[in-house]
Design an enzyme around this catalytic site. Structure first.
Site, short mmCIF file in Angstrom:
data_model
loop_
_atom_site.label_atom_id
_atom_site.label_comp_id
_atom_site.label_asym_id
_atom_site.label_seq_id
_atom_site.Cartn_x
_atom_site.Cartn_y
_atom_site.Cartn_z
N GLY A 118 -0.69 9.22 -1.50
CA GLY A 118 0.20 9.58 -2.61
C GLY A 118 -0.50 9.41 -3.95
O GLY A 118 -0.48 10.31 -4.81
N THR A 139 -5.05 1.67 2.23
CA THR A 139 -3.81 1.64 2.99
C THR A 139 -4.01 0.80 4.24
O THR A 139 -5.05 0.91 4.90
CB THR A 139 -3.30 3.04 3.44
OG1 THR A 139 -2.36 2.87 4.51
CG2 THR A 139 -4.40 3.95 3.95
N ASP A 141 -2.50 1.32 6.83
CA ASP A 141 -2.33 2.22 7.98
C ASP A 141 -3.65 2.84 8.44
O ASP A 141 -3.72 3.41 9.52
CB ASP A 141 -1.35 3.35 7.62
CG ASP A 141 0.08 2.86 7.53
OD1 ASP A 141 0.32 1.66 7.77
OD2 ASP A 141 0.97 3.68 7.21
N ARG A 176 10.94 -12.24 29.69
CA ARG A 176 11.54 -11.28 28.75
C ARG A 176 10.68 -10.03 28.57
O ARG A 176 9.47 -10.06 28.76
CB ARG A 176 11.69 -11.93 27.37
CG ARG A 176 12.90 -12.83 27.32
CD ARG A 176 13.02 -13.54 26.00
NE ARG A 176 14.31 -14.21 25.93
CZ ARG A 176 14.58 -15.28 25.21
NH1 ARG A 176 13.64 -15.81 24.46
NH2 ARG A 176 15.78 -15.80 25.22
N GLU A 236 6.02 1.69 13.81
CA GLU A 236 7.33 1.99 13.20
C GLU A 236 7.66 3.49 13.24
O GLU A 236 8.82 3.88 13.24
CB GLU A 236 7.37 1.49 11.75
CG GLU A 236 6.35 2.19 10.88
CD GLU A 236 6.31 1.73 9.44
OE1 GLU A 236 7.25 1.06 8.99
OE2 GLU A 236 5.31 2.05 8.78
N GLN A 288 2.53 -8.13 7.58
CA GLN A 288 1.22 -7.49 7.82
C GLN A 288 0.51 -7.11 6.52
O GLN A 288 -0.68 -6.83 6.51
CB GLN A 288 1.41 -6.20 8.64
CG GLN A 288 1.93 -6.43 10.02
CD GLN A 288 2.59 -5.19 10.59
OE1 GLN A 288 1.97 -4.44 11.33
NE2 GLN A 288 3.85 -4.95 10.24
N ARG A 289 1.25 -7.04 5.44
CA ARG A 289 0.64 -6.60 4.17
C ARG A 289 0.32 -7.75 3.24
O ARG A 289 -0.36 -7.56 2.22
CB ARG A 289 1.59 -5.62 3.46
CG ARG A 289 1.63 -4.27 4.10
CD ARG A 289 1.68 -3.13 3.11
NE ARG A 289 2.49 -3.30 1.96
CZ ARG A 289 3.51 -2.51 1.61
NH1 ARG A 289 3.84 -1.51 2.40
NH2 ARG A 289 4.16 -2.71 0.51
O1 F6P Z 1 1.62 3.00 3.91
C1 F6P Z 1 1.57 1.66 4.17
C2 F6P Z 1 2.92 1.15 4.62
O2 F6P Z 1 2.82 -0.23 4.83
C3 F6P Z 1 3.49 1.86 5.85
O3 F6P Z 1 2.97 1.38 7.05
C4 F6P Z 1 4.96 1.61 5.69
O4 F6P Z 1 5.73 2.61 6.30
C5 F6P Z 1 5.14 1.66 4.21
O5 F6P Z 1 3.92 1.33 3.62
C6 F6P Z 1 6.22 0.72 3.74
O6 F6P Z 1 6.33 0.84 2.39
P1 F6P Z 1 7.34 -0.04 1.51
O7 F6P Z 1 6.75 -1.39 1.42
O8 F6P Z 1 7.38 0.65 0.21
O9 F6P Z 1 8.64 -0.02 2.23
#
Ligand code: F6P
Length: 362
Positions: A118, A139, A141, A176, A236, A288-289
């Site tokens: 983006g 990213t 991803d 489980r 996701e 994860q971020r």
């Molecule tokens: O593009 C990276 C990402 O972490 C995606 O895996 C996820 O769908 C999106 O960003 C989530 O974005 P936000 O934090 O704006 O909800």
């Protein structure tokens, strides 16, 4: 007057952004004696003229810090910008002229834009109107076609793998079926890597729409062998064959839709088939971020940061740094936009999964 460069971070944050900011600042100062301006909250700060000087002092200690000290915004597209009206409503306007004017006022040698697909599309739009921008791909991803790896991805894989490891022991103790939902909107790189590294039994990714019956029979096969627990890693964006990704909140002109619910949706189906088992879901989400980047991501961010400054010094405006093999190189930003790097359903990783008995759902 010393030459000046600017830097902004756009889109969702990810571990390693601060390593880029630090490397850009240090290299610009140490090697070229340039001044460095940090622009706050991505293109929003450029529109609102919110800047901060970056110095060797202000970037000290940044390698270990997650997030971005400059802040970020994933709604501040200069071409579709949400403006708050006095009555509280929002209106979407093209503010690219103002953004370009503010950029010109800063008299930058170039702006280093750090971001994903983006942000690079916005950068390309501004480049076409005369802005001087170089890019750094980002990213978790790992789905940018410009580069083999983006920083942040490896950190996310480590976190997801650790989660899968931990889920294994508790799943086994209680017989489980546990689904672990990881990020990966269009691309299943995190799910594939963490699933393989963590020994998941089923891995579901957006690139391979799944058939429920295959997942059910994979779990039944395990039960026939006396293994009474299963671990399923779900990206996701994973979807059933003929279905869509699970959307939690619809998007609009300025906001991407929020994904959510892929693992829950599947868990409901599995619970119907395996009533004797507890089927549970763990959604890792933004864990994860966040947090400290791995050494690999700090190093990659540092290499990208110095590479971006070199692009400016060499006059390679409009290029984005990229990793090809183990070499830092660059490609035109326009070639990095709009074309995502996806997991090949018949590629090496998918084959590795199938050859080691992992069910991919199709
Ligand atoms: O593009 C990276 C990402 O972490 C995606 O895996 C996820 O769908 C999106 O960003 C989530 O974005 P936000 O934090 O704006 O909800």
């Amino acid at each position: 007057m010393a030459k000046r460069i600017g830097i902004l971070t756009g889109g969702g944050d990810c571990p390693g952004l601060n390593a880029v900011i630090r490397a850009v600042t240090k290299h610009a100062i140490i090697s070229y004696n340039w001044d460095v301006i940090g622009i706050e909250d991505g293109f929003q700060g450029l529109y609102e003229k919110r800047y901060q000087p970056l110095t060797s002092g202000s970037v000290r200690g940044l390698l270990v810090r997650g997030g971005t000290i400059l802040g970020s915004s994933n709604r501040a597209n200069p071409f579709r910008y949400p403006i708050k009206l006095p009555d509280g409503r929002e209106e979407v306007r093209d503010v690219s002229e103002e953004v370009l004017r503010n950029l010109a006022e800063l008299e930058l040698e170039a702006l280093v834009a750090v971001g994903g697909d983006g942000t690079m599309q916005m950068a390309q739009g501004l480049l076409e109107r005369g802005a001087r921008i170089v890019g750094v791909p980002k990213t978790i991803d790992n789905d940018l076609s410009a580069t083999d790896f983006t920083f942040g991805y490896q950190t996310a894989v480590e976190i997801a793998t650790e989660a899968v490891d931990r889920l294994h022991t508790t799943a086994e103790s209680h017989d489980r079926i546990i689904l672990c939902e990881v990020m990966g909107r269009y691309a299943g790189w995190i799910a594939m890597a963490a699933g393989l590294a963590g020994g998941a039994d089923v891995i579901l990714i957006p690139e391979i729409p799944y058939r429920l019956e295959r997942i059910v029979s994979a779990i039944e096969d395990r039960k026939a062998k006396g293994i009474t627990f299963s671990i399923i890693v779900v990206a996701e964006g994973a979807k059933p064959l003929g279905g869509e990704s699970a959307v939690a909140v619809q998007g609009d002109l300025t906001r991407q839709e929020k994904l959510g619910g892929a693992a829950d949706r599947l868990a409901r189906e599995l619970a119907r088939h395996f009533s004797e088992h507890d089927v549970r879901v763990t959604v890792l989400g933004h864990v994860q971020r966040g947090g400290t980047p791995t050494a690999f991501d700090r190093l990659l961010g540092t290499r990208y940061g110095t590479g971006a400054v070199d692009l400016v010094a060499e006059g390679k405006i409009g290029q984005i740094v990229a990793l090809r093999g183990n070499t830092i190189t660059s490609v035109p930003i326009k070639d990095a936009c709009g074309q995502l790097k996806l997991v090949d359903p018949r590629g090496e990783l998918a084959r590795v999964a199938r050859h080691t008995g992992v069910e991919l759902g199709a």
